[in-house]
Design a protein around this motif. Structure first.
Motif, PDB file in Angstrom:
ATOM      1  N   SER A  50      30.037  42.756  32.442  1.00 56.75           N
ATOM      2  CA  SER A  50      30.818  41.600  32.012  1.00 56.75           C
ATOM      3  C   SER A  50      32.072  42.049  31.276  1.00 56.75           C
ATOM      4  CB  SER A  50      29.989  40.695  31.099  1.00 56.75           C
ATOM      5  OG  SER A  50      28.824  40.287  31.754  1.00 56.75           O
ATOM      6  N   LEU A  54      36.109  41.759  32.280  1.00 56.73           N
ATOM      7  CA  LEU A  54      37.210  41.301  31.441  1.00 56.73           C
ATOM      8  C   LEU A  54      38.287  42.366  31.359  1.00 56.73           C
ATOM      9  CD1 LEU A  54      35.403  39.541  28.477  1.00 56.73           C
ATOM     10  CD2 LEU A  54      37.048  38.515  30.054  1.00 56.73           C
ATOM     11  N   ARG A 114      33.970  28.232  38.670  1.00 54.15           N
ATOM     12  CA  ARG A 114      33.626  28.865  37.391  1.00 54.15           C
ATOM     13  C   ARG A 114      33.268  30.342  37.550  1.00 54.15           C
ATOM     14  NH1 ARG A 114      32.847  23.781  36.731  1.00 54.15           N
ATOM     15  NH2 ARG A 114      32.918  22.745  34.711  1.00 54.15           N
TER      16      ARG A 114
ATOM     17  N   TYR B  45      34.181  30.316  23.262  1.00 51.34           N
ATOM     18  CA  TYR B  45      34.472  31.690  23.664  1.00 51.34           C
ATOM     19  C   TYR B  45      34.014  31.872  25.103  1.00 51.34           C
ATOM     20  CZ  TYR B  45      34.543  36.817  23.418  1.00 51.34           C
ATOM     21  OH  TYR B  45      34.807  38.142  23.643  1.00 51.34           O
ATOM     22  N   ALA B  47      35.829  31.555  28.907  1.00 47.69           N
ATOM     23  CA  ALA B  47      36.943  31.247  29.803  1.00 47.69           C
ATOM     24  C   ALA B  47      36.465  31.259  31.243  1.00 47.69           C
ATOM     25  CB  ALA B  47      38.052  32.260  29.629  1.00 47.69           C
ATOM     26  N   HIS B  48      35.555  32.154  31.555  1.00 47.36           N
ATOM     27  CA  HIS B  48      35.027  32.263  32.910  1.00 47.36           C
ATOM     28  C   HIS B  48      33.707  32.978  32.811  1.00 47.36           C
ATOM     29  CE1 HIS B  48      36.381  36.289  32.440  1.00 47.36           C
ATOM     30  NE2 HIS B  48      37.643  35.911  32.338  1.00 47.36           N
ATOM     31  N   SER B  49      33.122  33.299  33.930  1.00 49.71           N
ATOM     32  CA  SER B  49      31.748  33.775  33.890  1.00 49.71           C
ATOM     33  C   SER B  49      31.598  35.092  33.138  1.00 49.71           C
ATOM     34  CB  SER B  49      31.176  33.891  35.295  1.00 49.71           C
ATOM     35  OG  SER B  49      31.992  34.714  36.084  1.00 49.71           O
ATOM     36  N   SER B  50      32.596  35.968  33.195  1.00 50.49           N
ATOM     37  CA  SER B  50      32.464  37.231  32.485  1.00 50.49           C
ATOM     38  C   SER B  50      32.449  36.992  30.983  1.00 50.49           C
ATOM     39  CB  SER B  50      33.610  38.168  32.845  1.00 50.49           C
ATOM     40  OG  SER B  50      33.635  38.393  34.221  1.00 50.49           O
ATOM     41  N   ALA B  51      33.370  36.146  30.523  1.00 53.08           N
ATOM     42  CA  ALA B  51      33.408  35.835  29.098  1.00 53.08           C
ATOM     43  C   ALA B  51      32.147  35.070  28.714  1.00 53.08           C
ATOM     44  CB  ALA B  51      34.647  35.015  28.770  1.00 53.08           C
ATOM     45  N   SER B  53      29.320  35.358  30.000  1.00 52.72           N
ATOM     46  CA  SER B  53      28.231  36.309  29.937  1.00 52.72           C
ATOM     47  C   SER B  53      28.227  37.042  28.604  1.00 52.72           C
ATOM     48  CB  SER B  53      28.365  37.297  31.095  1.00 52.72           C
ATOM     49  OG  SER B  53      27.434  38.317  30.968  1.00 52.72           O
ATOM     50  N   LEU B  54      29.400  37.452  28.150  1.00 57.71           N
ATOM     51  CA  LEU B  54      29.493  38.112  26.847  1.00 57.71           C
ATOM     52  C   LEU B  54      29.072  37.156  25.740  1.00 57.71           C
ATOM     53  CD1 LEU B  54      32.812  40.122  27.074  1.00 57.71           C
ATOM     54  CD2 LEU B  54      30.528  41.036  26.650  1.00 57.71           C
ATOM     55  N   LEU B  60      23.637  34.782  33.932  1.00 60.86           N
ATOM     56  CA  LEU B  60      23.335  33.715  34.896  1.00 60.86           C
ATOM     57  C   LEU B  60      23.241  34.267  36.309  1.00 60.86           C
ATOM     58  CD1 LEU B  60      25.331  30.627  33.581  1.00 60.86           C
ATOM     59  CD2 LEU B  60      22.867  31.062  33.509  1.00 60.86           C
ATOM     60  N   GLY B  89      20.920  27.138  38.553  1.00 63.89           N
ATOM     61  CA  GLY B  89      22.229  27.595  38.121  1.00 63.89           C
ATOM     62  C   GLY B  89      22.392  29.101  38.057  1.00 63.89           C
ATOM     63  N   TYR B  90      21.516  29.823  38.723  1.00 60.43           N
ATOM     64  CA  TYR B  90      21.626  31.281  38.744  1.00 60.43           C
ATOM     65  C   TYR B  90      22.229  31.774  40.046  1.00 60.43           C
ATOM     66  CZ  TYR B  90      18.817  31.673  34.534  1.00 60.43           C
ATOM     67  OH  TYR B  90      18.379  31.588  33.242  1.00 60.43           O
ATOM     68  N   ASP B  91      23.073  32.787  39.941  1.00 56.94           N
ATOM     69  CA  ASP B  91      23.560  33.471  41.127  1.00 56.94           C
ATOM     70  C   ASP B  91      22.534  34.491  41.597  1.00 56.94           C
ATOM     71  OD1 ASP B  91      25.936  32.168  41.357  1.00 56.94           O
ATOM     72  OD2 ASP B  91      27.142  33.718  40.383  1.00 56.94           O
TER      73      ASP B  91
END
Lengths: 334, 334
Positions: A50, A54, A114, B45, B47-51, B53-54, B60, B89-91
């Protein structure tokens, strides 16, 4: 562990700018973006995927949308994409979404916008104008597999040519009463390939003066679908054709199984040709027009990688070769 | 856009602690972790999935490791997992990795340790002790599908019971010369399920006093594999058995196709039973022992979700039911 503040300080930009540069959301000049990314790398702003995502602006993952997972063609495609992506260090995130389902709407409206993928491969789905817009908004390059190329790069075979080759093979052998087995002429959106195969079959028949013999035994493009359609057509011996063109190998094999059950010898009394070169084609001695779905999957990944490198290049369409494979399910009229 | 520094300030912890709390790497007390996550959420905090995730410590996404994609069983499992994960909702991140390949080593050594999944589902692979250690180091819960349960939670059917039921069905019909069609008794690591089916077949034969009739026609557990093994066994009419237990439906169907080709009537001269209830079983009127791979995929996702909620619970094994489906490929000895 370095933070975004450390990265911003090193790059000499504000934290907001550093965030924009690393996330890829919002405008940052290319020079600044590079400086921020270099700072992130210098500071090892990478603890796991992750954070890596970023830091580099890349997710190292590719989204794959497929309407069906359970057919031979899909499984082979998937294996081809999987191998090629894995070799390049990309994760394959799979969305097996049925045509017209609520899941499909949710995918395009809520999930994809998303997620951050470095690219998307859409297999055999015909996106609506709205969906296509959504896909392109996701901003990663999109490559489709199958005969849907508007606005996206695509990998496919020429379905019409495949069916024409199959039909002409039978015509060359002297057949006139040739039925297209499986598929539907009034193809719904999910079966554009089947529709093009019908067009290729019909074109070959008309070119040979066999207009009045154009006939499709409709049914799902599966082995049971071909079996049932074949039983229907073969049941009345006075209307029995001398040959089948399977809309795909699975339908063609269903036709062979049906013929054997009804005591009709293949190829002596009935010739059958398919399209695919399915893994079971050899076992049924099926003459067919070969395509390579595994290679199509790999080609889609190559095309996607090119699009990643050159995001502004025009959409490209790649048509892969097909070839007649003669086995012993077809023969001349006695 | 909020940064990790903002989150740390709001939660009243150091940036290092906030990073540990959000990334899930390193020790943070549960209370602190919750406070940091709440702060991250308050500050958007995300913005998108990487953020995301952090921020949440969750990716997810679930990693799915499968040795083969191209079999009916695998495709059905995959569809079951896909539907269940998507609904929650999981990939689904797919690794289609062949047994013993260089890719497999790379996956366990280099890929998985660098990815963050909320869980991992390993299908039909038998991890080595070293690989298992690697998997468990990844720290997400691991659920396996298939008869490999050491150290992990697992979903499976009882393969030995399935083969016993199939064999006893034939014994009840009066058969004595019953051959197990397909699979290998000297099963390599990737075929533990096949080995257990052989054990179930043999146990039923021995219990019926048919020790000297125990016989396996080895071959790949596929339609062509069953076809070739059946032709071999049926070729010499003096040694011809009266019944086949297919190691799976695909092998059994191969046996039926082989019998028809050789002019041996099913079931009048040869009874055939499979294990699966494959999508083609109906078309071949195949009597079989039904399992539900799609349901197994969904059950694995349910089990994984439970493990996510209760990471310290003991590993659980779920055995799903199987049942005899009587069609018309089996009959009594005439």
């Amino acid at each position: 562990m370095s933070t975004i503040a450390d990265v911003a300080a090193r790059a000499g930009v504000s934290k907001a700018t550093a965030s924009r540069a690393l996330s890829g959301n919002g405008y940052v000049s290319p020079e600044t973006r590079e400086r921020v990314r270099a700072a992130a790398v210098d500071l090892s702003y990478v603890a796991h995927s992750s954070a890596m995502s970023l830091a580099t602006g890349r997710s190292l993952s590719v989204g794959v949308i497929m309407p069906s997972l359970a057919r031979w063609f899909s499984a082979e495609l998937l294996a081809g994409m999987q191998d090629a992506l894995f070799a390049e260090g990309y994760d394959l995130v799979l969305y097996g979404i049925r045509e017209g389902s609520a899941e499909r709407a949710r995918l395009f409206e809520h999930i994809l916008p998303r997620r951050r993928f470095d690219g998307i491969i859409a297999v055999g789905i015909q996106p609506s104008a709205h969906e296509l817009e959504r896909l392109l908004q996701v901003s990663s390059p999109v490559v489709s597999i199958g005969p849907y190329s508007e606005g996206t790069s695509a990998v496919s075979i020429d379905d019409a040519v495949a069916a024409r080759i199959a039909t002409e093979h039978l015509i060359d052998l002297g057949h006139r009463d040739i039925v297209l087995l499986g598929g539907r002429a009034d193809a719904a959106t999910h079966a554009v390939g089947d529709k093009r195969r019908f067009d290729g079959y019909r074109a070959a028949m008309i070119a040979a003066g066999l207009d009045e013999h154009v006939r499709q035994a409709s049914g799902p493009p599966t082995m049971p679908g071909g079996y049932e359609a074949a039983v229907r057509v073969l049941g009345d011996r006075r209307k029995r054709p001398t040959a089948f063109v399977g809309i795909c190998d699975e339908a063609a094999i269903g036709g062979i199984v049906a013929a054997r059950r009804l005591g009709i010898a293949v190829p002596a009394e009935l010739s059958v040709i398919g399209i695919d070169d399915h893994e079971h084609a050899e076992m049924f001695s099926l003459t067919t027009v070969r395509q390579h779905p595994r290679e199509q999957g790999a080609a889609a990944v190559r095309l996607l990688r090119e699009r990643m490198e050159h995001p502004d290049a025009a959409a490209a369409q790649v048509t892969l070769p097909i070839e007649l494979v003669a086995r012993s399910s077809t023969s001349g009229i006695r």
